[in-house]
Design a protein around this motif. Sequence first.
Motif, mmCIF file in Angstrom:
data_model
loop_
_atom_site.group_PDB
_atom_site.id
_atom_site.type_symbol
_atom_site.label_atom_id
_atom_site.label_comp_id
_atom_site.label_asym_id
_atom_site.label_seq_id
_atom_site.Cartn_x
_atom_site.Cartn_y
_atom_site.Cartn_z
ATOM 1 N N THR A 224 0.827 -1.205 0.000
ATOM 2 C CA THR A 224 0.000 0.000 0.000
ATOM 3 C C THR A 224 0.862 1.256 0.000
ATOM 4 O OG1 THR A 224 -1.809 -1.104 1.150
ATOM 5 C CG2 THR A 224 -1.753 1.294 1.273
ATOM 6 N N PHE A 225 1.861 1.288 0.869
ATOM 7 C CA PHE A 225 2.724 2.468 0.976
ATOM 8 C C PHE A 225 3.487 2.719 -0.319
ATOM 9 C CE2 PHE A 225 6.942 4.221 1.793
ATOM 10 C CZ PHE A 225 6.604 5.453 2.341
ATOM 11 N N VAL A 226 4.094 1.678 -0.876
ATOM 12 C CA VAL A 226 4.892 1.861 -2.094
ATOM 13 C C VAL A 226 4.007 2.314 -3.252
ATOM 14 C CG1 VAL A 226 6.284 0.672 -3.835
ATOM 15 C CG2 VAL A 226 6.741 0.298 -1.401
ATOM 16 N N LEU A 227 2.848 1.682 -3.411
ATOM 17 C CA LEU A 227 1.957 2.063 -4.510
ATOM 18 C C LEU A 227 1.469 3.504 -4.357
ATOM 19 C CD1 LEU A 227 -0.203 -1.157 -4.956
ATOM 20 C CD2 LEU A 227 1.330 -0.183 -6.659
ATOM 21 N N HIS A 228 1.099 3.895 -3.123
ATOM 22 C CA HIS A 228 0.522 5.222 -2.930
ATOM 23 C C HIS A 228 1.584 6.314 -2.788
ATOM 24 C CE1 HIS A 228 -1.182 8.621 -0.628
ATOM 25 N NE2 HIS A 228 -2.218 8.430 -1.403
ATOM 26 N N ASP A 229 2.528 6.125 -1.870
ATOM 27 C CA ASP A 229 3.462 7.202 -1.556
ATOM 28 C C ASP A 229 4.625 7.299 -2.535
ATOM 29 O OD1 ASP A 229 1.806 7.104 0.771
ATOM 30 O OD2 ASP A 229 3.382 8.102 1.917
ATOM 31 N N VAL A 230 5.027 6.176 -3.123
ATOM 32 C CA VAL A 230 6.158 6.199 -4.057
ATOM 33 C C VAL A 230 5.672 6.317 -5.501
ATOM 34 C CG1 VAL A 230 8.185 4.959 -4.909
ATOM 35 C CG2 VAL A 230 7.596 4.862 -2.468
ATOM 36 N N PHE A 231 4.666 5.506 -5.875
ATOM 37 C CA PHE A 231 4.209 5.491 -7.269
ATOM 38 C C PHE A 231 2.938 6.304 -7.505
ATOM 39 C CE2 PHE A 231 7.182 2.035 -7.132
ATOM 40 C CZ PHE A 231 7.788 2.086 -8.387
ATOM 41 N N ARG A 232 2.421 6.920 -6.439
ATOM 42 C CA ARG A 232 1.334 7.896 -6.546
ATOM 43 C C ARG A 232 0.014 7.323 -7.056
ATOM 44 N NH1 ARG A 232 3.176 11.112 -2.837
ATOM 45 N NH2 ARG A 232 5.268 11.899 -3.281
ATOM 46 N N TYR A 233 -0.256 6.079 -6.760
ATOM 47 C CA TYR A 233 -1.584 5.536 -7.041
ATOM 48 C C TYR A 233 -2.552 6.057 -5.992
ATOM 49 C CZ TYR A 233 0.191 2.314 -10.564
ATOM 50 O OH TYR A 233 0.752 1.796 -11.702
ATOM 51 N N VAL B 53 -8.094 4.573 -3.926
ATOM 52 C CA VAL B 53 -9.123 3.775 -4.620
ATOM 53 C C VAL B 53 -8.450 2.738 -5.517
ATOM 54 C CG1 VAL B 53 -10.991 3.850 -6.318
ATOM 55 C CG2 VAL B 53 -10.868 5.594 -4.518
ATOM 56 N N GLU B 54 -7.416 3.161 -6.238
ATOM 57 C CA GLU B 54 -6.682 2.227 -7.103
ATOM 58 C C GLU B 54 -5.946 1.175 -6.280
ATOM 59 O OE1 GLU B 54 -5.512 5.107 -10.875
ATOM 60 O OE2 GLU B 54 -4.435 5.350 -8.980
ATOM 61 N N VAL B 55 -5.314 1.615 -5.174
ATOM 62 C CA VAL B 55 -4.588 0.678 -4.317
ATOM 63 C C VAL B 55 -5.544 -0.343 -3.715
ATOM 64 C CG1 VAL B 55 -3.178 0.455 -2.238
ATOM 65 C CG2 VAL B 55 -2.786 2.369 -3.800
ATOM 66 N N ARG C 119 -8.492 -4.427 -0.304
ATOM 67 C CA ARG C 119 -8.963 -3.774 0.920
ATOM 68 C C ARG C 119 -9.827 -2.576 0.533
ATOM 69 N NH1 ARG C 119 -5.401 -5.083 5.498
ATOM 70 N NH2 ARG C 119 -4.259 -6.966 4.831
ATOM 71 N N THR C 120 -10.477 -1.970 1.519
ATOM 72 C CA THR C 120 -11.223 -0.750 1.253
ATOM 73 C C THR C 120 -10.258 0.422 1.164
ATOM 74 O OG1 THR C 120 -11.531 -0.185 3.576
ATOM 75 C CG2 THR C 120 -13.179 -1.645 2.574
ATOM 76 N N PRO C 121 -10.654 1.509 0.481
ATOM 77 C CA PRO C 121 -9.785 2.692 0.455
ATOM 78 C C PRO C 121 -9.460 3.201 1.858
ATOM 79 C CG PRO C 121 -11.458 2.866 -1.254
ATOM 80 C CD PRO C 121 -11.817 1.660 -0.426
ATOM 81 N N ALA C 122 -10.427 3.153 2.763
ATOM 82 C CA ALA C 122 -10.184 3.614 4.135
ATOM 83 C C ALA C 122 -9.138 2.744 4.827
ATOM 84 C CB ALA C 122 -11.483 3.607 4.934
ATOM 85 N N ALA C 123 -9.214 1.433 4.613
ATOM 86 C CA ALA C 123 -8.228 0.525 5.203
ATOM 87 C C ALA C 123 -6.839 0.792 4.627
ATOM 88 C CB ALA C 123 -8.642 -0.923 4.965
#
Length: 308
Positions: free
Chosen positions: A139-148, A151-153, A159-163
Amino acid sequence: MSNSTDDHPDPGLSAIMSERRQLINLAYRLLGSLADAEDVVQETYVRWYAMSRQQQEDIVSPGGWLTTVASRICLDLLGSARARRERYVGEWIPEPLPGRTEWVSGTPADPADRVTLDESVNMAFLVVLESMTPAERVTFVLHDVFRYTFVEVAEIVGRTPAACRQLASSARRRIRASEGPSAASATPAAQRAGIVRAFKQAWEAKDIDALIGLLAPDASATGDGGGRVSAELRPVVGAEQIARFYADRAGAAFDMTILETTVNGQPGLMAQVDGVTMSVLAFDIAGDRIQRIWAVLNPDKLRPWTAN
C-alpha cells in the motif's frame, strides 16, 4: 512474445513491453530483491500472453492490468518471504544495486531492466520497508512512491480505500520512527561520499581511532552471508566494537581491495579479492557520522557485482 495467430505483429506488444521498467521498479521496491523482481515481471507477462487476443483487447488499461497482477504476485511473495526469512541464516539485507555504469555481469541489455536509483531505493529506506507487513508495504509503495490513489490501491490489494489509508499511515509512522531515510537525505551527497571515503582509508590503514571518529557512538553494522559465507549472525553495535571488527577483517585479508562505488544510489564500498566482489557495503549517514552499515556478503545477492 506475440500471441498473434497469423503473421501480423501484435499491435499492443510495444505498449505492453514499455511497462517493463515500471514493473521492475515496482517489484524491486516491494521485494528488496532484483532476482525476485525479475521473476515477478516474467510471471506477469506469462499471464498476459496466456490470454487470448480478444481478452487482451477487452482490457481498457493494459498497464494498469500489469501493475495490478505484479503487485498481487508481490503481495503473495511477501507473505511467504516472512516465513522464509525466519529460517534465513543470520540477518537478511535487501539485494544491493550497482550504479548505472557499474554493472559487471547480468548487465541489463535494455535500460527498461534497470531500477531507477532515487531516495526510495536507498538501503535505509528498503530496510524500513522490510519491517512493514506485506499489506503496509504494498500500500505504501503504490501510494506514496508510485502515486496511485487509495481507490486504485484498494482494488489491487483487496482492501477498502479507508483501510489502505490506515495502512499507509501506519507505514509512514514506521519510517518516521526509524529516522533512517530522513537522516540519509539530510547530509549532502558530497559530504556522504567524503565520509565513506574516509571510512575506506581508515579501514585500509586499520586505524581504529579514525574509524571510531567516523561512527556514531550507537552505530550498528549488519552483515548478510545467508549461510553461504561467513558473517556475523547478529549486528555489531557500538563505534569501538565496529571499528575493531573492521580493522580485524582488514588484517585477515591481505589481498583485499576496497573500492568506492555507488550502492542503491548512495556512496558505498565494494571489497574484492582477486577481482571477485566479496562484499558490498551500504551506509546510513546522519550529520558527519555513520549510523548504520549494511554489508552484503551472500554471493546470491552479488550477481550484478561479480564478473563471470
